[in-house]
Structure formats: structure tokens, C-alpha cells
Design a protein around this motif. Structure first.
Motif, short mmCIF file in Angstrom:
data_model
loop_
_atom_site.label_atom_id
_atom_site.label_comp_id
_atom_site.label_asym_id
_atom_site.label_seq_id
_atom_site.Cartn_x
_atom_site.Cartn_y
_atom_site.Cartn_z
N TYR A 219 42.71 42.44 74.98
CA TYR A 219 41.81 42.04 73.89
C TYR A 219 42.20 42.74 72.59
O TYR A 219 42.27 42.11 71.53
N ARG A 220 42.40 44.05 72.64
CA ARG A 220 42.78 44.79 71.42
C ARG A 220 44.11 44.30 70.88
O ARG A 220 44.29 44.18 69.66
N ARG A 221 45.07 44.04 71.78
CA ARG A 221 46.38 43.57 71.37
C ARG A 221 46.27 42.19 70.71
O ARG A 221 46.91 41.90 69.70
N ALA A 222 45.43 41.31 71.26
CA ALA A 222 45.27 39.96 70.72
C ALA A 222 44.59 39.98 69.36
O ALA A 222 44.86 39.12 68.52
N ASP A 223 43.70 40.93 69.13
CA ASP A 223 42.96 40.99 67.87
C ASP A 223 43.74 41.64 66.73
O ASP A 223 43.29 41.62 65.59
N ASN A 224 44.88 42.24 67.02
CA ASN A 224 45.65 42.96 66.02
C ASN A 224 46.77 42.06 65.47
O ASN A 224 47.94 42.22 65.81
N TYR A 225 46.41 41.09 64.62
CA TYR A 225 47.37 40.10 64.14
C TYR A 225 48.51 40.71 63.34
O TYR A 225 49.66 40.37 63.54
N TYR B 205 55.61 37.40 69.75
CA TYR B 205 55.20 36.01 69.81
C TYR B 205 54.13 35.79 70.87
O TYR B 205 53.16 35.08 70.64
N ILE B 206 54.31 36.42 72.03
CA ILE B 206 53.32 36.30 73.10
C ILE B 206 51.98 36.87 72.65
O ILE B 206 50.93 36.28 72.89
N CYS B 207 52.02 38.00 71.97
CA CYS B 207 50.78 38.61 71.49
C CYS B 207 50.10 37.73 70.44
O CYS B 207 48.88 37.64 70.40
N LEU B 208 50.88 37.08 69.59
CA LEU B 208 50.29 36.23 68.57
C LEU B 208 49.72 34.94 69.13
O LEU B 208 48.69 34.46 68.66
N SER B 209 50.37 34.37 70.10
CA SER B 209 49.95 33.05 70.55
C SER B 209 49.19 33.08 71.87
O SER B 209 48.00 32.73 71.92
N VAL B 210 49.84 33.50 72.93
CA VAL B 210 49.24 33.41 74.26
C VAL B 210 48.02 34.33 74.39
O VAL B 210 46.98 33.92 74.89
N LEU B 211 48.15 35.57 73.93
CA LEU B 211 47.01 36.48 74.05
C LEU B 211 45.84 36.03 73.18
O LEU B 211 44.68 36.23 73.55
N ARG B 212 46.14 35.41 72.06
CA ARG B 212 45.06 34.91 71.21
C ARG B 212 44.30 33.79 71.93
O ARG B 212 43.07 33.73 71.90
N LEU B 213 45.05 32.90 72.58
CA LEU B 213 44.40 31.84 73.36
C LEU B 213 43.59 32.45 74.51
O LEU B 213 42.47 32.01 74.79
N PHE B 214 44.14 33.46 75.16
CA PHE B 214 43.42 34.16 76.23
C PHE B 214 42.12 34.74 75.71
O PHE B 214 41.07 34.62 76.33
N ARG B 215 42.17 35.34 74.54
CA ARG B 215 40.99 35.95 73.93
C ARG B 215 39.93 34.88 73.61
O ARG B 215 38.75 35.06 73.89
N ILE B 216 40.37 33.78 73.03
CA ILE B 216 39.43 32.72 72.66
C ILE B 216 38.80 32.11 73.90
O ILE B 216 37.58 31.91 73.97
N LEU B 217 39.61 31.81 74.91
CA LEU B 217 39.09 31.18 76.11
C LEU B 217 38.16 32.11 76.89
O LEU B 217 37.13 31.67 77.40
#
Length: 95
Positions: A14-20, A76-88
Motif C-alpha cells: 500500500y505504501r509503495r503504491a501510494d508513493n507516485y 513500472y510495476i509499482c506505478l501500474s500494478v500496485l496502484r490497481l491492487f490498491r484501488i481494487l
């Protein structure tokens, strides 16, 4: 009711996904490292004669290109996939 504790790995994700900004910096630095490695490989091939120095520079370039690919992929994974994981996962907990 008491709030359920979040698993440490999930909290880190979560922290990684929120740190754009930091994720974008990792992506760009990975791309830059990859380009530097590629330039070393191409430069050693075209500007140096066959020697140990040429092979050494090409090997260093190969290592830099590999590290750059790994960094860029991580960013790239942190920007895209983890962000989707966070939203879902946020949408699932809101229900």
C-alpha cells in the motif's frame, strides 16, 4: 468492532503504491541506467579495438543494462500494478 490488522507485506505494498513520485523516479533512473549500459556496449564495440578493455567495458555495460531493466520494471510495476491492487482492495473494504 476492532479494526483488523494489516499484514506487513500488504501494508508495504500500500505504501509503495501510494508513493507516485518515488516510483516514477525509480522508473526514470532505471531507464537512464539501461541507456547508459547500452551506450557503453555500443561505444566499446564501435570505438575500441578488440582488447581486454573493450570486453571489460562491454561487460560493465551489460551489468548496467541489466540493473536498469530491473529498476525500470520495478518502477513500472509499482506505478501500474500496485496502484490497481490498491484501488481494487480499497473498493472491496469499502463495501
Amino acid at each position: 468492532m476492532s479494526r483488523q490488522r494489516i499484514h506487513p507485506l500488504k501494508r508495504w505494498l500500500y505504501r509503495r503504491a501510494d508513493n507516485y513520485q518515488q516510483n516514477l523516479k525509480i522508473l526514470i533512473s532505471g531507464f537512464g541506467t539501461f541507456v547508459l549500459g547500452g551506450l557503453l556496449i555500443v561505444g566499446s564495440e564501435f570505438f575500441l579495438r578488440s582488447s581486454v578493455l573493450q570486453e571489460t567495458l562491454a561487460f560493465i555495460g551489460l551489468i548496467l543494462a541489466g540493473v536498469g531493466i530491473i529498476l525500470a520494471a520495478f518502477g513500472y510495476i509499482c506505478l501500474s500494478v500496485l496502484r490497481l491492487f490498491r484501488i481494487l482492495s480499497t473498493n472491496q473494504t469499502d463495501d
